[in-house]
Design a protein around this motif. Sequence first.
Motif, PDB file in Angstrom:
ATOM      1  N   PRO A 330       0.802  -1.236   0.000  1.00 36.16           N
ATOM      2  CA  PRO A 330       0.000   0.000   0.000  1.00 36.16           C
ATOM      3  C   PRO A 330       0.829   1.278   0.000  1.00 36.16           C
ATOM      4  N   ALA A 331       1.912   1.296   0.767  1.00 41.35           N
ATOM      5  CA  ALA A 331       2.726   2.511   0.862  1.00 41.35           C
ATOM      6  C   ALA A 331       3.434   2.848  -0.447  1.00 41.35           C
ATOM      7  N   ARG A 332       3.514   1.876  -1.375  1.00 41.85           N
ATOM      8  CA  ARG A 332       4.250   2.094  -2.623  1.00 41.85           C
ATOM      9  C   ARG A 332       3.325   2.115  -3.850  1.00 41.85           C
ATOM     10  N   VAL A 333       2.009   2.171  -3.604  1.00 41.90           N
ATOM     11  CA  VAL A 333       1.086   2.060  -4.732  1.00 41.90           C
ATOM     12  C   VAL A 333       1.215   3.235  -5.696  1.00 41.90           C
ATOM     13  N   GLY A 334       1.712   4.382  -5.221  1.00 37.05           N
ATOM     14  CA  GLY A 334       1.912   5.518  -6.109  1.00 37.05           C
ATOM     15  C   GLY A 334       2.916   5.245  -7.208  1.00 37.05           C
ATOM     16  N   GLU A 335       3.762   4.208  -7.005  1.00 42.51           N
ATOM     17  CA  GLU A 335       4.736   3.853  -8.036  1.00 42.51           C
ATOM     18  C   GLU A 335       4.063   3.303  -9.290  1.00 42.51           C
ATOM     19  N   TYR A 336       2.786   2.958  -9.172  1.00 38.94           N
ATOM     20  CA  TYR A 336       2.019   2.506 -10.353  1.00 38.94           C
ATOM     21  C   TYR A 336       2.202   3.475 -11.511  1.00 38.94           C
ATOM     22  N   HIS A 337       2.148   4.756 -11.213  1.00 40.87           N
ATOM     23  CA  HIS A 337       2.172   5.758 -12.278  1.00 40.87           C
ATOM     24  C   HIS A 337       3.572   6.038 -12.808  1.00 40.87           C
ATOM     25  N   LEU A 338       4.562   5.375 -12.215  1.00 39.10           N
ATOM     26  CA  LEU A 338       5.899   5.419 -12.808  1.00 39.10           C
ATOM     27  C   LEU A 338       5.992   4.443 -13.975  1.00 39.10           C
ATOM     28  N   GLY A 339       5.075   3.457 -13.985  1.00 42.87           N
ATOM     29  CA  GLY A 339       4.938   2.569 -15.123  1.00 42.87           C
ATOM     30  C   GLY A 339       5.923   1.432 -15.213  1.00 42.87           C
ATOM     31  N   SER A 340       6.801   1.246 -14.216  1.00 40.13           N
ATOM     32  CA  SER A 340       7.834   0.227 -14.359  1.00 40.13           C
ATOM     33  C   SER A 340       7.764  -0.875 -13.315  1.00 40.13           C
ATOM     34  N   HIS A 341       6.835  -0.732 -12.342  1.00 37.60           N
ATOM     35  CA  HIS A 341       6.809  -1.689 -11.240  1.00 37.60           C
ATOM     36  C   HIS A 341       6.041  -2.944 -11.611  1.00 37.60           C
ATOM     37  N   ARG A 342       6.531  -4.072 -11.231  1.00 40.94           N
ATOM     38  CA  ARG A 342       5.750  -5.313 -11.264  1.00 40.94           C
ATOM     39  C   ARG A 342       6.360  -6.260 -10.244  1.00 40.94           C
ATOM     40  N   GLU A 343       5.652  -6.454  -9.152  1.00 43.97           N
ATOM     41  CA  GLU A 343       6.139  -7.358  -8.112  1.00 43.97           C
ATOM     42  C   GLU A 343       5.957  -8.796  -8.563  1.00 43.97           C
TER      43      GLU A 343
END
Length: 346
Positions: A330-343
Motif C-alpha cells: 500500500p505505501a508504494r502504490v503511487g509507483e504505479y504511475h511510474l509505469g515500471s513496477h511489477r512485483e
Amino acid sequence: MRPVLDDSVRLTGEGVLILDRRVFPARQEWVLARTAGEVAVAIREMVTQSSGPFYAGLAGLRLSARASRGDGVDTALKTLADDGELLTAARPTNNHVRDAVREVLSAVTAVSSADQLADVVEAETARLESLYRGGSAELGRLTAQLIPDGARVMTHCWMDAYLIGLVQEASRAGRTYEWVVTETRPYLQGARLTAHTLAEFGFTPTLITDGTAAAAMSPQSTLGPIDALVTAADRVTMDGHVINKVGTLGHAVAASAFGVPFYALVLSPDRTAATASDVVIEERDGAEVLSTLGSRTASSLVERGYYPAFDVTPPRFVGKIVTDRGVFEPARVGEYHLGSHREQNS
C-alpha cells in the motif's frame, strides 16, 4: 461460460438496456434508458453497480453522441460534456465513469463535425471497454498468483468483472477456491449477485451475514480457516487508502487482527487523490437501511437511518493492492504511475 451479469448493459436502437440488479436473480428485468440523463438516473438509483456504471456510462456517452448527429459541432461538444457531467455525478466515489468521460472528451477535441464526433465516441468507448475487460483479467491473473489452490476466500459485496476475471484466470492456472460471501446490506449484492455468479461457475459458496465476517476469520470459527480476504476497491488513493463498499473497513481490521491477508483489487490508483480526504464518500438516504429489497425491516417506530455507501480502509490494514501493472505494498502504490513496477509472485 459467461455469467448473466457479465452482459448486463446493452445498447440498442431504442437506448440502453440495463439489467435491474436490484431484483436479480429473482427476476430478470431490464430498464430502458433513452438518454444519457436517464442512464445517470439508473446508476444513481442502483439499477446497476460495481462495473455496471462504467459500462452504462460508456453506453450513455454513445447515446449522447448519436443524438447529436446533424447538430453543429459546438452544440454536439457541449451536449457531450453536459451529459458527461451527469454521468460522473451519478455516483461520485468510484472514479471509473469520471475517468472514462475525461478520456472521451479528450478524444473529441479536434473533431470538425457532429458526425465525426459520434464516430470518435463510438471508437473510444469501445476501446475503453476493451481495456477495462482486459485489465480485469490481468487483476484476476495476478491475484490468483497470491492465493494457493484450495484456499478458502472471503469476499465482500460484488466485485463484478474483477471477480469474473479472478475465477477465470485461477481456473486457467489450475486453481480453485472455496468461497465465503458476505450478504452486503442493504441491497444484498453479495447474497444475490456474488453468490449467484459463483454458483454459475460451479462453486458452492457459503453465505454469511455482514456481522459474521470477523467471527468467520477468528481461530474459533467452525467454518475452517479463511486464507484470504479479497475485495474490489472503488478507489485507491496515492498513499494507499482503500475506498470500497461500507463494511470493508471492519472486515479488513478483523483480517489484520487474525492474520488473514487482505488483497484489494483496482485497475489503477487515482493519481488525483493524494489522500482519503480527496475522495467524496457517497452518503445515501438513510431511509434505505430501514428496508431490504423493498420490504421494510425496521420497526415502524424507527424513522432515522445512516448509510454511507463506502468506507475508507487505512493502508496499515491492507496486505496488497493488485493493479493491472502489478502488485503493490500500500505505501508504494503511487509507483504505479511510474509505469515500471511489477512485483513477482510465486
